[in-house]
Design an enzyme around this catalytic site. Structure first.
Site, PDB file in Angstrom:
ATOM      1  N   GLU A  69       0.838  -1.204   0.000  1.00  0.00           N
ATOM      2  CA  GLU A  69       0.000   0.000   0.000  1.00  0.00           C
ATOM      3  C   GLU A  69       0.876   1.259   0.000  1.00  0.00           C
ATOM      4  O   GLU A  69       0.605   2.225  -0.732  1.00  0.00           O
ATOM      5  CB  GLU A  69      -0.898  -0.013   1.235  1.00  0.00           C
ATOM      6  CG  GLU A  69      -1.739   1.238   1.424  1.00  0.00           C
ATOM      7  CD  GLU A  69      -2.231   1.364   2.861  1.00  0.00           C
ATOM      8  OE1 GLU A  69      -2.558   2.499   3.256  1.00  0.00           O
ATOM      9  OE2 GLU A  69      -2.290   0.350   3.581  1.00  0.00           O
ATOM     10  N   ASP A  73       0.791   3.843  -3.127  1.00  0.00           N
ATOM     11  CA  ASP A  73       0.413   5.238  -2.927  1.00  0.00           C
ATOM     12  C   ASP A  73       1.360   6.167  -3.685  1.00  0.00           C
ATOM     13  O   ASP A  73       0.926   7.106  -4.365  1.00  0.00           O
ATOM     14  CB  ASP A  73       0.426   5.550  -1.431  1.00  0.00           C
ATOM     15  CG  ASP A  73       0.104   7.003  -1.133  1.00  0.00           C
ATOM     16  OD1 ASP A  73      -1.017   7.439  -1.435  1.00  0.00           O
ATOM     17  OD2 ASP A  73       0.982   7.705  -0.607  1.00  0.00           O
ATOM     18  N   ASP A 142      -7.069   1.111   0.420  1.00  0.00           N
ATOM     19  CA  ASP A 142      -5.768   0.525   0.764  1.00  0.00           C
ATOM     20  C   ASP A 142      -5.425  -0.634  -0.177  1.00  0.00           C
ATOM     21  O   ASP A 142      -4.280  -0.757  -0.640  1.00  0.00           O
ATOM     22  CB  ASP A 142      -5.769   0.020   2.204  1.00  0.00           C
ATOM     23  CG  ASP A 142      -5.832   1.145   3.228  1.00  0.00           C
ATOM     24  OD1 ASP A 142      -5.661   2.313   2.840  1.00  0.00           O
ATOM     25  OD2 ASP A 142      -6.053   0.844   4.416  1.00  0.00           O
ATOM     26  N   GLU A 145      -4.467   0.631  -3.689  1.00  0.00           N
ATOM     27  CA  GLU A 145      -3.088   1.114  -3.686  1.00  0.00           C
ATOM     28  C   GLU A 145      -2.099  -0.053  -3.654  1.00  0.00           C
ATOM     29  O   GLU A 145      -1.073  -0.037  -4.352  1.00  0.00           O
ATOM     30  CB  GLU A 145      -2.857   2.035  -2.495  1.00  0.00           C
ATOM     31  CG  GLU A 145      -3.589   3.366  -2.611  1.00  0.00           C
ATOM     32  CD  GLU A 145      -3.449   4.228  -1.373  1.00  0.00           C
ATOM     33  OE1 GLU A 145      -3.572   5.460  -1.500  1.00  0.00           O
ATOM     34  OE2 GLU A 145      -3.232   3.672  -0.270  1.00  0.00           O
TER      35      GLU A 145
END
Length: 255
Positions: A69, A73, A142, A145
């Site tokens: 994650e 991101d 989450d 990502e």
């Protein structure tokens, strides 16, 4: 007598789906939705693993999705930023930043996760699952990502871009329509009420394309005259495009 008991149990056991088979089927379905086949399937499995699952299954090999994650991101920020830069060369830094932020916010990414079916493939602990975790925006964001991070490791930036860019294109259109078109409609209404004493009305005059990719055509009317026409992927964006066209014809050309 015992034989009857054994035969009664066997059909019940045969109907019970092996949990591993269910997980493998979910991964296969998701890869089809992603239009990408992982060389290392453990990366995708890990991207879909919520910390609550690992807490209940400490023996699980891949671990949870938090590190992926973190990586995803950063990759998403770059992919969205580069896409905005390429597609909107007339935007200044501030407007590019606002659009990128809208594309990668939690609500947007959760929506995209639902769109590709990530929720159905999430690996959740029993408590999180029973509490509705499969539909929770934070979990979906989450996991989205993390999937982007897994794509980056498995297939590089090209794989991440091929997945993300087609998804954010219609989102960007909707974001910009909501931002700019409200100004166009309010401007047109203010002008037409002050100058003509009328309030614009809007009507949809055509719908084109299949249900999953419809395009709408709208007209802006002042009194009963068509002042502008526009198209969009929703009725609202089409009406707003018609307001922009009317403003350009009635006001900008006379300035």
């Amino acid at each position: 007598m015992n034989t009857t008991g054994v035969t009664d149990k066997q059909p019940l056991e045969s109907k019970t789906q092996d949990p591993k088979s269910k997980i493998d089927a979910d991964l296969e379905a998701l890869q089809r939705a992603l239009d990408y086949r992982f060389r290392n399937l453990d990366l995708l499995r890990r991207a879909l693993t919520h910390p609550s699952y690992v807490n209940e299954h400490p023996e699980d090999g891949p671990g949870d999705n938090q590190r992926l994650e973190f990586l995803g991101d950063a990759v998403l920020d770059f992919v969205a930023g580069a896409w905005v830069y390429r597609n909107y060369p007339h935007f200044d830094e501030g407007r590019m930043t606002r659009l990128r932020a809208a594309l990668v916010r939690t609500k947007t990414l959760a929506h995209l996760a639902r769109q590709v079916g990530i929720g159905a493939a999430l690996r959740l602990g029993r408590g999180e699952k029973e509490a509705g975790g499969r539909g929770r925006d934070a979990n979906l964001c989450d996991a989205f990502e993390a999937v982007v991070g897994a794509l980056y490791i498995d297939g590089g930036m090209a794989a991440s871009q091929a997945f993300v860019e087609p998804l954010i294109d219609p989102v960007a259109e909707a974001v910009l329509a909501a931002e700019a078109d409200w100004d166009a409609k309010s401007r047109l209404q203010e002008w037409s009420q002050a100058e003509l004493g009328v309030t614009p009305r809007y009507r949809i005059v055509a719908e084109k394309g299949p249900d999953h990719a419809k395009t709408f055509v709208a007209q802006a009317l002042l009194n009963k005259e068509v002042a502008g026409q526009g198209t969009g992927r929703s009725k609202q964006t089409a009406e707003q495009a018609a307001a922009r066209a009317a403003w350009a014809t009635l006001v900008e050309q006379k300035i």
